[in-house]
Design an enzyme around this catalytic site. Structure first.
Site, short mmCIF file in Angstrom:
data_model
loop_
_atom_site.label_atom_id
_atom_site.label_comp_id
_atom_site.label_asym_id
_atom_site.label_seq_id
_atom_site.Cartn_x
_atom_site.Cartn_y
_atom_site.Cartn_z
N ASN A 9 83.49 32.32 71.25
CA ASN A 9 83.67 31.07 70.83
C ASN A 9 83.44 30.63 69.18
O ASN A 9 81.93 30.59 68.85
CB ASN A 9 81.90 31.14 71.41
CG ASN A 9 81.06 29.58 72.47
OD1 ASN A 9 81.48 28.57 71.14
ND2 ASN A 9 79.50 29.56 72.39
N LYS A 11 81.64 27.63 68.42
CA LYS A 11 81.10 26.21 68.66
C LYS A 11 80.87 25.37 67.65
O LYS A 11 82.69 25.03 67.84
CB LYS A 11 79.48 27.35 68.04
CG LYS A 11 79.65 28.28 68.61
CD LYS A 11 77.68 28.96 68.36
CE LYS A 11 77.56 30.43 69.07
NZ LYS A 11 76.31 30.61 69.18
N HIS A 97 76.27 28.32 79.03
CA HIS A 97 75.91 29.35 77.79
C HIS A 97 74.64 28.61 77.52
O HIS A 97 73.88 27.63 77.37
CB HIS A 97 76.39 29.03 76.19
CG HIS A 97 76.96 29.50 75.32
ND1 HIS A 97 75.35 29.24 73.90
CD2 HIS A 97 77.00 30.97 74.48
CE1 HIS A 97 75.40 29.85 73.54
NE2 HIS A 97 76.64 31.28 73.55
N GLU A 99 73.13 27.58 74.84
CA GLU A 99 72.74 26.28 73.80
C GLU A 99 72.80 25.06 74.65
O GLU A 99 72.26 24.44 74.48
CB GLU A 99 73.90 26.40 72.89
CG GLU A 99 73.51 27.51 71.72
CD GLU A 99 74.79 28.24 71.10
OE1 GLU A 99 75.82 27.91 70.93
OE2 GLU A 99 74.49 29.40 70.32
N GLU A 169 74.54 36.88 78.21
CA GLU A 169 73.94 36.77 76.98
C GLU A 169 72.89 37.01 76.44
O GLU A 169 72.07 35.68 77.02
CB GLU A 169 74.41 35.65 76.27
CG GLU A 169 76.39 35.88 76.40
CD GLU A 169 77.01 34.99 75.50
OE1 GLU A 169 77.58 35.11 74.59
OE2 GLU A 169 76.40 34.06 75.49
N GLY A 175 73.51 35.41 67.84
CA GLY A 175 73.05 34.63 66.65
C GLY A 175 71.93 35.15 65.66
O GLY A 175 71.36 34.61 64.91
N SER A 215 75.81 38.93 69.03
CA SER A 215 76.12 39.64 67.47
C SER A 215 77.01 40.54 67.72
O SER A 215 76.06 41.94 67.33
CB SER A 215 74.18 40.48 67.29
OG SER A 215 74.27 38.93 66.80
C1 PEP Z 1 77.26 33.07 71.50
O1 PEP Z 1 77.59 32.43 71.38
O2 PEP Z 1 77.50 33.84 72.85
C2 PEP Z 1 76.90 34.44 70.69
C3 PEP Z 1 77.11 35.84 71.41
O3 PEP Z 1 76.61 34.41 69.80
P1 PEP Z 1 76.96 35.70 69.01
O4 PEP Z 1 77.86 36.37 68.78
O5 PEP Z 1 76.82 35.36 67.06
O6 PEP Z 1 75.75 35.92 68.07
#
Ligand code: PEP
Length: 251
Positions: A9, A11, A97, A99, A169, A175, A215
Site C-alpha cells: 500500500n 498510500k 484501511h 487511515e 491490521e 506505521g 510494520s
Molecule cells: C498499512 O498501512 O497497511 C501498513 C501495514 O503500514 P506499515 O507497514 O507501514 O505499518
C-alpha cells in the site's frame, strides 16, 4: 493450498516518475523468483494507476486501488467509482484501511456498501480491519474484529467470498514500528478463520487468504508469514523500497 499474497500500500507517496521507477525495480527484482501460488500486488495512488498498470504488464505485479466510492457515478466531487477503476485495468481495491476509517470517517456501514459495489463491478476486495491499542489493552480486540467483519462483510453470500482477501491490521502496529508478535498474529488469524467457519463453512474458511499488516519488514516477515493462518502481508512503509519489498516477497 491457500494463495500467499504480498500487497504494497503506497498510500499518498510516489509521483509519476517515482511510480515508474519503483514498478521497474520491483519487476526486475522478482523476474527470476519462482512465485508459484504467490501474488504480488501494489497499490499506487489513483492518478498513477493507469501508468502502473501499463508498466506492470507482462510481469507478476498486479495493481490495486487504495479506495473507491460506493456509488456507481454522480455528484461526488473528488471521488472515483468501481467502474472507473475497471476501465483503467485495475482488478483489486483495498477497502477499510484504518487511515480511511480514522481520517475519512468510513464506518462499517459505508464499507459494507463499498464492498457490495466493488464486487458488483467485479473488483476483488482487500478488506482491512483491526483493533485500536485501547481495544487490545482492554482485552476487547476479538470482539472489535468480530464486529468489523460482521458489519462490513458478513452480508455477503458464501459464493462471493472468493473475491475477498482479508487483511488483519492492528492499528497500533501500523506505521509505528511496533509489530504484533507472530503469536499474536496467529492467534487473531485463527480466530478470524473460526468466524468464517461459523458464518459460512469450512471451504470458505480454508480458502481465505488472511494477510497480516503492521510494520512488516524484511527482518520480521519470515517469522510472521511462517504461522499457519498467516497467508502473507499488507505492507505500508517497506513497500516503498524495491529491495525491502522484494525481501518480504521472498519471505
Ligand atoms: C498499512 O498501512 O497497511 C501498513 C501495514 O503500514 P506499515 O507497514 O507501514 O505499518
Amino acid at each position: 493450498m491457500r494463495t500467499q499474497i504480498v500487497a504494497g500500500n503506497w498510500k499518498m507517496n510516489n509521483d509519476k516518475d517515482a511510480t515508474k521507477s519503483l514498478v521497474k525495480d520491483i519487476k526486475k527484482n522478482i523476474k527470476s523468483l519462482d512465485l508459484v501460488n504467490t501474488r504480488v500486488i501494489i497499490a499506487p495512488t489513483f492518478v498513477n494507476l493507469p501508468l502502473a498498470v501499463k508498466k506492470a504488464k507482462k510481469s507478476k505485479i498486479e495493481v490495486a486501488a487504495q479506495n473507491m466510492h460506493q456509488a456507481e457515478s454522480g455528484a461526488y466531487t473528488g471521488e472515483v467509482s468501481a467502474k472507473m477503476l475497471q476501465s483503467v485495468g485495475v482488478k483489486t481495491v483495498i477497502l477499510g484501511h484504518s487511515e480511511r476509517r480514522t481520517y475519512f470517517n468510513e464506518t462499517d456501514q459505508i464499507l459494507a456498501e463499498k464492498v457490495t459495489a466493488a464486487l458488483k463491478n467485479e473488483l476483488e476486495v482487500i478488506f482491512c480491519f483491526g483493533e485500536l491499542l485501547n481495544d487490545r489493552k482492554s482485552n476487547t480486540h476479538f470482539e472489535v474484529v468480530e464486529n468489523q467483519l460482521k458489519n462490513g462483510l458478513f452480508h455477503l453470500p458464501a459464493e462471493e467470498f472468493s473475491n475477498i482477501i482479508l487483511a488483519y491490521e492492528p492499528v497500533w502496529a501500523i506505521g509505528t514500528g511496533e509489530t504484533a508478535t507472530p503469536e499474536q498474529a496467529q492467534e487473531m488469524h485463527a480466530f478470524i478463520r473460526s468466524l468464517l467457519v461459523k458464518q459460512y463453512n469450512n471451504k470458505v474458511a480454508d480458502n481465505m487468504s488472511i494477510l497480516y499488516g503492521g510494520s512488516v519488514k524484511p527482518a520480521n516477515a519470515k517469522e510472521i508469514f511462517s504461522k499457519p493462518d498467516v497467508d502473507g502481508g499488507l505492507i505500508g512503509g517497506a513497500s516503498l523500497q524495491a529491495d525491502d519489498f522484494t525481501a518480504i516477497i521472498k519471505s
